[in-house]
Design a protein around this motif. Structure first.
Motif, PDB file in Angstrom:
ATOM      1  N   TYR A 201       0.859  -1.180   0.000  1.00 29.67           N
ATOM      2  CA  TYR A 201       0.000   0.000   0.000  1.00 29.67           C
ATOM      3  C   TYR A 201       0.900   1.235   0.000  1.00 29.67           C
ATOM      4  CZ  TYR A 201      -3.721  -3.175   1.498  1.00 29.67           C
ATOM      5  OH  TYR A 201      -4.627  -4.194   1.570  1.00 29.67           O
ATOM      6  N   ASP A 202       0.509   2.277  -0.729  1.00 24.38           N
ATOM      7  CA  ASP A 202       1.330   3.486  -0.757  1.00 24.38           C
ATOM      8  C   ASP A 202       1.327   4.214   0.582  1.00 24.38           C
ATOM      9  OD1 ASP A 202      -1.299   4.393  -0.962  1.00 24.38           O
ATOM     10  OD2 ASP A 202      -0.796   6.041  -2.304  1.00 24.38           O
ATOM     11  N   ASP A 203       0.284   4.038   1.378  1.00 20.48           N
ATOM     12  CA  ASP A 203       0.163   4.663   2.696  1.00 20.48           C
ATOM     13  C   ASP A 203      -0.746   3.747   3.514  1.00 20.48           C
ATOM     14  OD1 ASP A 203      -0.492   6.143   4.931  1.00 20.48           O
ATOM     15  OD2 ASP A 203      -1.031   7.948   3.822  1.00 20.48           O
ATOM     16  N   HIS A 204      -0.251   3.210   4.596  1.00 22.58           N
ATOM     17  CA  HIS A 204      -1.044   2.238   5.354  1.00 22.58           C
ATOM     18  C   HIS A 204      -2.232   2.866   6.082  1.00 22.58           C
ATOM     19  CE1 HIS A 204       1.110  -1.463   4.653  1.00 22.58           C
ATOM     20  NE2 HIS A 204       2.216  -0.748   4.655  1.00 22.58           N
ATOM     21  N   ASP A 205      -2.166   4.149   6.398  1.00 22.52           N
ATOM     22  CA  ASP A 205      -3.276   4.806   7.091  1.00 22.52           C
ATOM     23  C   ASP A 205      -4.382   5.239   6.138  1.00 22.52           C
ATOM     24  OD1 ASP A 205      -2.050   4.509   9.566  1.00 22.52           O
ATOM     25  OD2 ASP A 205      -0.938   6.384   9.327  1.00 22.52           O
ATOM     26  N   ASN A 206      -3.991   5.696   4.959  1.00 20.23           N
ATOM     27  CA  ASN A 206      -4.967   6.192   3.987  1.00 20.23           C
ATOM     28  C   ASN A 206      -4.514   5.806   2.575  1.00 20.23           C
ATOM     29  OD1 ASN A 206      -7.117   7.512   2.848  1.00 20.23           O
ATOM     30  ND2 ASN A 206      -6.160   9.522   2.965  1.00 20.23           N
ATOM     31  N   PRO A 207      -4.501   4.520   2.257  1.00 21.24           N
ATOM     32  CA  PRO A 207      -3.983   4.096   0.954  1.00 21.24           C
ATOM     33  C   PRO A 207      -4.879   4.504  -0.209  1.00 21.24           C
ATOM     34  CG  PRO A 207      -4.902   2.231   2.112  1.00 21.24           C
ATOM     35  CD  PRO A 207      -4.950   3.388   3.057  1.00 21.24           C
ATOM     36  N   LYS A 208      -4.224   4.896  -1.301  1.00 21.34           N
ATOM     37  CA  LYS A 208      -4.940   5.214  -2.541  1.00 21.34           C
ATOM     38  C   LYS A 208      -4.339   4.464  -3.730  1.00 21.34           C
ATOM     39  CE  LYS A 208      -7.067   9.550  -1.534  1.00 21.34           C
ATOM     40  NZ  LYS A 208      -7.601  10.708  -2.198  1.00 21.34           N
ATOM     41  N   ARG A 209      -3.273   3.738  -3.483  1.00 23.36           N
ATOM     42  CA  ARG A 209      -2.648   2.931  -4.531  1.00 23.36           C
ATOM     43  C   ARG A 209      -2.207   1.609  -3.914  1.00 23.36           C
ATOM     44  NH1 ARG A 209       1.932   5.875  -7.156  1.00 23.36           N
ATOM     45  NH2 ARG A 209       0.238   6.929  -8.225  1.00 23.36           N
ATOM     46  N   ILE A 210      -2.570   0.521  -4.586  1.00 24.07           N
ATOM     47  CA  ILE A 210      -2.200  -0.819  -4.131  1.00 24.07           C
ATOM     48  C   ILE A 210      -1.449  -1.516  -5.252  1.00 24.07           C
ATOM     49  CG2 ILE A 210      -3.056  -3.072  -3.394  1.00 24.07           C
ATOM     50  CD1 ILE A 210      -5.467  -1.691  -2.208  1.00 24.07           C
ATOM     51  N   HIS A 211      -0.342  -2.152  -4.891  1.00 21.49           N
ATOM     52  CA  HIS A 211       0.489  -2.881  -5.850  1.00 21.49           C
ATOM     53  C   HIS A 211       0.553  -4.344  -5.387  1.00 21.49           C
ATOM     54  CE1 HIS A 211       3.607  -3.074  -8.932  1.00 21.49           C
ATOM     55  NE2 HIS A 211       4.223  -3.919  -8.117  1.00 21.49           N
ATOM     56  N   ILE A 212       0.194  -5.266  -6.281  1.00 20.23           N
ATOM     57  CA  ILE A 212       0.164  -6.695  -5.954  1.00 20.23           C
ATOM     58  C   ILE A 212       1.104  -7.444  -6.884  1.00 20.23           C
ATOM     59  CG2 ILE A 212      -1.285  -8.759  -5.803  1.00 20.23           C
ATOM     60  CD1 ILE A 212      -3.690  -6.864  -5.539  1.00 20.23           C
ATOM     61  N   GLN A 213       1.920  -8.328  -6.319  1.00 17.77           N
ATOM     62  CA  GLN A 213       2.801  -9.185  -7.120  1.00 17.77           C
ATOM     63  C   GLN A 213       2.662 -10.624  -6.644  1.00 17.77           C
ATOM     64  OE1 GLN A 213       6.613  -7.062  -6.560  1.00 17.77           O
ATOM     65  NE2 GLN A 213       6.671  -7.081  -8.797  1.00 17.77           N
ATOM     66  N   LEU A 214       2.684 -11.525  -7.611  1.00 14.89           N
ATOM     67  CA  LEU A 214       2.641 -12.954  -7.292  1.00 14.89           C
ATOM     68  C   LEU A 214       3.450 -13.695  -8.349  1.00 14.89           C
ATOM     69  CD1 LEU A 214       1.622 -15.181  -5.470  1.00 14.89           C
ATOM     70  CD2 LEU A 214      -0.447 -15.272  -6.829  1.00 14.89           C
ATOM     71  N   ASP A 215       4.508 -14.360  -7.913  1.00 18.13           N
ATOM     72  CA  ASP A 215       5.401 -15.070  -8.819  1.00 18.13           C
ATOM     73  C   ASP A 215       4.984 -16.540  -8.896  1.00 18.13           C
ATOM     74  OD1 ASP A 215       7.478 -15.574 -10.547  1.00 18.13           O
ATOM     75  OD2 ASP A 215       8.978 -15.791  -8.962  1.00 18.13           O
ATOM     76  N   ASP A 216       3.910 -16.775  -9.643  1.00 18.06           N
ATOM     77  CA  ASP A 216       3.387 -18.129  -9.790  1.00 18.06           C
ATOM     78  C   ASP A 216       2.410 -18.133 -10.962  1.00 18.06           C
ATOM     79  OD1 ASP A 216       2.954 -20.795  -9.268  1.00 18.06           O
ATOM     80  OD2 ASP A 216       1.755 -20.484  -7.454  1.00 18.06           O
ATOM     81  N   TRP A 217       2.043 -19.303 -11.415  1.00 19.19           N
ATOM     82  CA  TRP A 217       1.007 -19.414 -12.444  1.00 19.19           C
ATOM     83  C   TRP A 217      -0.362 -19.199 -11.814  1.00 19.19           C
ATOM     84  CZ3 TRP A 217       0.986 -19.283 -17.496  1.00 19.19           C
ATOM     85  CH2 TRP A 217       2.157 -19.574 -18.187  1.00 19.19           C
TER      86      TRP A 217
END
Length: 87
Positions: free
Chosen positions: A57-73
């Motif tokens: 999360y870009d800011d844990h208190d007031n997030p406005k952007r979330i980035h998710i990564q997963l290295d799998d099929w």
């Protein structure tokens, strides 16, 4: 494979679900609501994988952007739901 989805969402819906249309390896997904009046943003990932996604999360208190990564099929019908509140 790479693609970008830009969507207009009804203001009173408070969620957006995204499903993978194809099998995908090494997923990177970002939800960006920085140009909105969203107060709090969270994600519920549902990926058919034995590995857990890395969620930043870009800011844990007031997030406005979330980035998710997963290295799998991942396979079709995997996805995530983004949920938010307004100010």
């Amino acid at each position: 494979m790479s693609f970008t989805v830009r969507s207009l969402i009804k203001r009173d819906s408070h969620y957006y679900s995204h499903f993978l249309p194809y099998s995908t390896n090494r997923l990177t997904l970002e939800f960006d609501a920085t140009d909105t009046d969203i107060k709090r943003l969270r994600v519920i990932p549902y990926f058919n994988s034995n590995k857990n996604p890395v969620i930043n999360y870009d800011d844990h208190d007031n997030p406005k952007r979330i980035h998710i990564q997963l290295d799998d099929w991942l396979y079709p019908k995997s996805g995530s739901t983004f949920i938010w509140q307004y100010k």
